[in-house]
Design a protein around this motif. Structure first.
Motif, PDB file in Angstrom:
ATOM      1  N   VAL A  53    -115.024 -78.238 -26.941  1.00  0.00           N
ATOM      2  CA  VAL A  53    -115.027 -79.042 -25.734  1.00  0.00           C
ATOM      3  C   VAL A  53    -114.506 -80.664 -26.437  1.00  0.00           C
ATOM      4  O   VAL A  53    -113.722 -81.323 -26.169  1.00  0.00           O
ATOM      5  CB  VAL A  53    -115.842 -79.343 -24.770  1.00  0.00           C
ATOM      6  CG1 VAL A  53    -115.627 -80.224 -23.937  1.00  0.00           C
ATOM      7  CG2 VAL A  53    -115.894 -77.618 -24.208  1.00  0.00           C
ATOM      8  N   THR A  54    -115.463 -81.033 -27.227  1.00  0.00           N
ATOM      9  CA  THR A  54    -115.329 -82.356 -27.777  1.00  0.00           C
ATOM     10  C   THR A  54    -114.391 -82.469 -28.739  1.00  0.00           C
ATOM     11  O   THR A  54    -113.522 -83.739 -28.699  1.00  0.00           O
ATOM     12  CB  THR A  54    -116.701 -82.765 -28.517  1.00  0.00           C
ATOM     13  OG1 THR A  54    -117.054 -81.747 -29.332  1.00  0.00           O
ATOM     14  CG2 THR A  54    -117.820 -82.938 -27.402  1.00  0.00           C
ATOM     15  N   ALA A  55    -113.833 -81.534 -29.227  1.00  0.00           N
ATOM     16  CA  ALA A  55    -112.759 -81.656 -30.330  1.00  0.00           C
ATOM     17  C   ALA A  55    -111.611 -81.734 -29.581  1.00  0.00           C
ATOM     18  O   ALA A  55    -110.591 -82.537 -29.901  1.00  0.00           O
ATOM     19  CB  ALA A  55    -112.803 -80.460 -31.242  1.00  0.00           C
ATOM     20  N   ALA A  56    -111.251 -80.835 -28.699  1.00  0.00           N
ATOM     21  CA  ALA A  56    -110.059 -80.733 -27.825  1.00  0.00           C
ATOM     22  C   ALA A  56    -109.847 -81.791 -26.959  1.00  0.00           C
ATOM     23  O   ALA A  56    -108.589 -82.330 -26.935  1.00  0.00           O
ATOM     24  CB  ALA A  56    -110.306 -79.448 -26.976  1.00  0.00           C
ATOM     25  N   TRP A  57    -111.027 -82.647 -26.506  1.00  0.00           N
ATOM     26  CA  TRP A  57    -110.999 -83.838 -25.771  1.00  0.00           C
ATOM     27  C   TRP A  57    -110.292 -84.981 -26.545  1.00  0.00           C
ATOM     28  O   TRP A  57    -109.355 -85.618 -25.730  1.00  0.00           O
ATOM     29  CB  TRP A  57    -112.364 -84.028 -25.373  1.00  0.00           C
ATOM     30  CG  TRP A  57    -112.266 -84.935 -24.032  1.00  0.00           C
ATOM     31  CD1 TRP A  57    -111.233 -85.791 -23.171  1.00  0.00           C
ATOM     32  CD2 TRP A  57    -113.451 -84.936 -22.863  1.00  0.00           C
ATOM     33  NE1 TRP A  57    -111.862 -86.263 -22.207  1.00  0.00           N
ATOM     34  CE2 TRP A  57    -113.084 -85.579 -21.814  1.00  0.00           C
ATOM     35  CE3 TRP A  57    -114.638 -84.029 -22.734  1.00  0.00           C
ATOM     36  CZ2 TRP A  57    -113.950 -85.686 -20.710  1.00  0.00           C
ATOM     37  CZ3 TRP A  57    -115.390 -84.280 -21.758  1.00  0.00           C
ATOM     38  CH2 TRP A  57    -114.911 -85.025 -20.716  1.00  0.00           C
ATOM     39  N   ALA A 300     -97.884 -72.732 -26.301  1.00  0.00           N
ATOM     40  CA  ALA A 300     -97.514 -74.117 -25.600  1.00  0.00           C
ATOM     41  C   ALA A 300     -97.122 -73.942 -24.368  1.00  0.00           C
ATOM     42  O   ALA A 300     -96.422 -72.940 -23.545  1.00  0.00           O
ATOM     43  CB  ALA A 300     -96.227 -74.544 -26.336  1.00  0.00           C
ATOM     44  N   GLY A 301     -97.525 -75.033 -23.514  1.00  0.00           N
ATOM     45  CA  GLY A 301     -97.397 -74.833 -22.076  1.00  0.00           C
ATOM     46  C   GLY A 301     -98.518 -74.368 -21.198  1.00  0.00           C
ATOM     47  O   GLY A 301     -98.453 -74.567 -20.011  1.00  0.00           O
ATOM     48  N   SER A 302     -99.340 -73.673 -21.929  1.00  0.00           N
ATOM     49  CA  SER A 302    -100.541 -73.077 -21.079  1.00  0.00           C
ATOM     50  C   SER A 302    -101.453 -74.244 -20.714  1.00  0.00           C
ATOM     51  O   SER A 302    -101.538 -75.284 -21.202  1.00  0.00           O
ATOM     52  CB  SER A 302    -101.370 -72.208 -22.072  1.00  0.00           C
ATOM     53  OG  SER A 302    -100.639 -71.076 -22.521  1.00  0.00           O
ATOM     54  N   THR A 303    -102.114 -73.729 -19.745  1.00  0.00           N
ATOM     55  CA  THR A 303    -103.247 -74.680 -19.047  1.00  0.00           C
ATOM     56  C   THR A 303    -104.556 -74.226 -19.634  1.00  0.00           C
ATOM     57  O   THR A 303    -104.680 -73.369 -20.133  1.00  0.00           O
ATOM     58  CB  THR A 303    -103.481 -74.568 -17.584  1.00  0.00           C
ATOM     59  OG1 THR A 303    -102.231 -74.825 -16.868  1.00  0.00           O
ATOM     60  CG2 THR A 303    -104.716 -75.486 -16.960  1.00  0.00           C
ATOM     61  N   LEU A 304    -105.220 -75.434 -20.247  1.00  0.00           N
ATOM     62  CA  LEU A 304    -106.441 -75.413 -20.950  1.00  0.00           C
ATOM     63  C   LEU A 304    -107.471 -76.138 -20.177  1.00  0.00           C
ATOM     64  O   LEU A 304    -107.235 -77.088 -19.742  1.00  0.00           O
ATOM     65  CB  LEU A 304    -106.425 -75.769 -22.148  1.00  0.00           C
ATOM     66  CG  LEU A 304    -107.806 -75.648 -23.163  1.00  0.00           C
ATOM     67  CD1 LEU A 304    -108.167 -74.115 -23.624  1.00  0.00           C
ATOM     68  CD2 LEU A 304    -107.534 -76.593 -24.466  1.00  0.00           C
ATOM     69  N   THR A 334    -121.437 -85.160 -23.220  1.00  0.00           N
ATOM     70  CA  THR A 334    -120.156 -85.212 -23.147  1.00  0.00           C
ATOM     71  C   THR A 334    -119.493 -85.742 -21.522  1.00  0.00           C
ATOM     72  O   THR A 334    -118.324 -85.676 -21.458  1.00  0.00           O
ATOM     73  CB  THR A 334    -119.480 -83.962 -23.329  1.00  0.00           C
ATOM     74  OG1 THR A 334    -119.965 -83.053 -22.226  1.00  0.00           O
ATOM     75  CG2 THR A 334    -120.075 -83.456 -24.701  1.00  0.00           C
ATOM     76  N   SER A 335    -120.369 -86.012 -20.790  1.00  0.00           N
ATOM     77  CA  SER A 335    -120.089 -86.105 -19.462  1.00  0.00           C
ATOM     78  C   SER A 335    -118.891 -87.236 -19.026  1.00  0.00           C
ATOM     79  O   SER A 335    -118.252 -87.220 -18.291  1.00  0.00           O
ATOM     80  CB  SER A 335    -121.362 -86.596 -18.467  1.00  0.00           C
ATOM     81  OG  SER A 335    -122.238 -85.699 -18.603  1.00  0.00           O
ATOM     82  N   PHE A 336    -118.927 -88.283 -20.002  1.00  0.00           N
ATOM     83  CA  PHE A 336    -117.658 -89.390 -19.829  1.00  0.00           C
ATOM     84  C   PHE A 336    -116.694 -88.966 -20.793  1.00  0.00           C
ATOM     85  O   PHE A 336    -115.999 -90.179 -21.070  1.00  0.00           O
ATOM     86  CB  PHE A 336    -118.540 -90.562 -20.068  1.00  0.00           C
ATOM     87  CG  PHE A 336    -119.243 -91.082 -18.897  1.00  0.00           C
ATOM     88  CD1 PHE A 336    -118.794 -91.369 -17.574  1.00  0.00           C
ATOM     89  CD2 PHE A 336    -120.647 -91.148 -19.028  1.00  0.00           C
ATOM     90  CE1 PHE A 336    -119.725 -91.749 -16.569  1.00  0.00           C
ATOM     91  CE2 PHE A 336    -121.593 -91.781 -17.876  1.00  0.00           C
ATOM     92  CZ  PHE A 336    -120.960 -92.037 -16.681  1.00  0.00           C
ATOM     93  N   GLY A 337    -116.787 -87.984 -21.453  1.00  0.00           N
ATOM     94  CA  GLY A 337    -115.554 -88.037 -22.294  1.00  0.00           C
ATOM     95  C   GLY A 337    -115.535 -88.231 -23.866  1.00  0.00           C
ATOM     96  O   GLY A 337    -116.651 -88.569 -24.246  1.00  0.00           O
ATOM     97  N   ARG A 338    -114.542 -87.949 -24.703  1.00  0.00           N
ATOM     98  CA  ARG A 338    -114.571 -88.233 -25.805  1.00  0.00           C
ATOM     99  C   ARG A 338    -113.145 -88.936 -26.271  1.00  0.00           C
ATOM    100  O   ARG A 338    -112.119 -88.579 -25.620  1.00  0.00           O
ATOM    101  CB  ARG A 338    -114.650 -87.022 -26.897  1.00  0.00           C
ATOM    102  CG  ARG A 338    -115.983 -86.560 -26.812  1.00  0.00           C
ATOM    103  CD  ARG A 338    -116.861 -87.460 -28.031  1.00  0.00           C
ATOM    104  NE  ARG A 338    -118.202 -86.843 -28.185  1.00  0.00           N
ATOM    105  CZ  ARG A 338    -119.278 -86.927 -27.455  1.00  0.00           C
ATOM    106  NH1 ARG A 338    -119.371 -87.580 -26.169  1.00  0.00           N
ATOM    107  NH2 ARG A 338    -120.651 -86.432 -27.786  1.00  0.00           N
ATOM    108  N   GLY A 339    -113.237 -89.775 -27.598  1.00  0.00           N
ATOM    109  CA  GLY A 339    -111.961 -90.095 -27.981  1.00  0.00           C
ATOM    110  C   GLY A 339    -111.231 -91.045 -27.095  1.00  0.00           C
ATOM    111  O   GLY A 339    -111.789 -91.930 -26.316  1.00  0.00           O
ATOM    112  N   PRO A 340    -109.747 -91.280 -27.093  1.00  0.00           N
ATOM    113  CA  PRO A 340    -109.080 -91.962 -26.351  1.00  0.00           C
ATOM    114  C   PRO A 340    -109.206 -92.157 -24.702  1.00  0.00           C
ATOM    115  O   PRO A 340    -108.955 -92.849 -24.082  1.00  0.00           O
ATOM    116  CB  PRO A 340    -107.573 -91.957 -26.684  1.00  0.00           C
ATOM    117  CG  PRO A 340    -107.456 -90.274 -27.204  1.00  0.00           C
ATOM    118  CD  PRO A 340    -108.870 -90.302 -27.836  1.00  0.00           C
ATOM    119  N   HIS A 341    -109.639 -90.793 -24.313  1.00  0.00           N
ATOM    120  CA  HIS A 341    -109.841 -90.507 -22.950  1.00  0.00           C
ATOM    121  C   HIS A 341    -111.285 -90.955 -22.442  1.00  0.00           C
ATOM    122  O   HIS A 341    -111.747 -90.527 -21.409  1.00  0.00           O
ATOM    123  CB  HIS A 341    -109.472 -89.392 -22.588  1.00  0.00           C
ATOM    124  CG  HIS A 341    -108.028 -89.300 -22.349  1.00  0.00           C
ATOM    125  ND1 HIS A 341    -106.983 -89.821 -21.181  1.00  0.00           N
ATOM    126  CD2 HIS A 341    -107.054 -88.832 -23.211  1.00  0.00           C
ATOM    127  CE1 HIS A 341    -105.885 -89.643 -21.385  1.00  0.00           C
ATOM    128  NE2 HIS A 341    -105.784 -88.875 -22.447  1.00  0.00           N
TER     129      HIS A 341
END
Length: 396
Positions: A53-57, A300-304, A334-341
């Motif tokens: 989850v954290t990596a994909a975020w 590609a195009g799938s919802t994740l 992880t409740s507030f996200g990771r990375g640019p988001h």
């Protein structure tokens, strides 16, 4: 061998909404990449482990935000509804920088005295009642704070609150009903009028700061400014209210931990609830290019779907994760996200929650009860929390 009461994940299943954590445990242990063709309009893949989850975020190149953060509102035009959170870098980075100029840490911290005054005013109306609804009480504070921040006149605030709540309503299938769509359009129209007014008559508020924000020749369009206001006024309000309700409920369910809160561990009460029962259960991404996960190709195009609430209960990250403990280290949540988001409103949500709980703890004895059979939960695939949480004061 561990036995699991539920082995199929559907975010609109009432049983999952009542208690999603058993199915999260099953997914983490047995199907860390899960696919359900019935989720949403075209099916979805699901990631549930903390590391995934954290990596994909943070991986916007493979997992795009372009269709918005919610499965029920997934659309190529999502940015019009939710603004910069439905963009990817570098566009997201530039837009976020502009918004940040109006939403500075200093501006947020300067709100504390006003938040405390707002809380005390609403608290006076419930502190001596024998029974009162914690959600109705908590619901007034974030919307009043956001309205104060944006410069919404007092006379309009009750209607803005009503429209914000209505716009987030979902039917039994998790879809957006016509009334919610109409409320969203009414809110957009209102904020567009506010933006237009601030271009003519600037004021000492965030609406003006958004209108005037510039950076290296870039500026927010009126539509972008309106989207930011909608994001703050709807998602910011809803997530904070649901967080507060979950905090209050978990305090009741765990009296030994509640005693710690009444002795001063208010911040820890908030943080452990964010980990243990987060108001934000999932968010959606679009797979930008074929990617292989756990030996399976996700086209590609799938919802994740990413499940931060599951990640917060992953024993690979948190020891004894199903235990509610105000003394644990929650720095990895992880409740507030990771990375640019990472959530731009995280500091405001934490400030509002801390101030409201500090004031409430001073006024309400810690032996409060909750009429759990009468309590009502929100129907939503995205948010988890209560719409009604009847509280009984111990001395009444």
């Amino acid at each position: 061998m561990t036995e699991y009461p539920v082995t199929e994940y559907d975010p609109v299943d009432p049983a999952v909404q009542a208690d999603p954590y058993p199915i999260y445990a099953y997914l983490r242990d047995n199907r860390p990449l899960y696919h359900n063709p019935k989720i949403g309009q075209s099916g979805a893949y699901v990631l549930s482990r903390y590391e995934d989850v954290t990596a994909a975020w943070a991986d916007y190149e493979r997992f795009s935000s372009s269709h918005g953060p919610t499965v029920e509102l997934k659309s190529p035009q999502a940015r019009r509804r939710s603004g910069f959170i439905s963009m990817d870098p570098p566009e997201h980075t530039a837009m976020r920088a502009l918004v940040s100029r109006g939403f500075t840490p200093r501006r947020v911290q300067e709100l504390e005295p006003g938040i405390r005054e707002i809380v005390r005013g609403h608290l006076e109306r419930v502190r001596d009642l024998p029974t009162w609804d914690f959600i109705a009480y908590a619901n007034k504070i974030p919307m009043d704070v956001i309205s104060e921040l944006l410069g919404v006149p007092h006379a309009d605030r009750e209607e803005i609150r009503r429209l914000s709540e209505l716009s987030l309503s979902r039917d039994q299938a998790g879809q957006v009903p016509p009334a919610a769509q109409a409320a969203h359009l009414d809110l957009r129209s209102y904020y567009a009028s506010l933006v237009s007014d601030r271009r003519r008559r600037p004021g000492p508020d965030l609406a003006t700061a958004l209108v005037e924000a510039q950076d290296s020749g870039n500026h927010l369009s009126d539509e972008d400014a309106v989207s930011v206001m909608l994001l703050l006024g709807i998602a910011g309000n809803e997530s904070t209210v649901k967080l507060l309700g979950n905090v209050w409920y978990q305090g009741w369910k765990h009296p030994e931990q509640r005693r710690k809160a009444w002795k001063g561990q208010i911040a820890q009460w908030v943080e452990e609830t964010l980990r243990y029962d987060s108001p934000g259960q999932m968010l959606a991404r679009i797979v930008a290019k074929d990617v292989t996960l756990y030996g399976e190709t996700v086209p590609a195009g799938s919802t994740l779907l990413l499940l931060p609430a599951s990640a917060n209960r992953d024993p690979r990250m948190f020891r004894d994760p199903d235990r509610y403990d105000l003394d644990r280290d929650t720095s990895g949540l992880t409740s507030f996200g990771r990375g640019p988001h990472f959530c731009l409103g995280a500091s405001l949500a934490r400030l509002e929650a801390r101030v409201l709980l500090e004031e409430t703890v001073e006024a309400i004895p810690q032996g409060y009860e909750i009429d759990e059979p009468a309590a009502r939960r929100l129907l939503s695939p995205t948010f988890r929390g209560f719409t009604y949480l009847p509280t009984v004061n111990p001395s009444k």
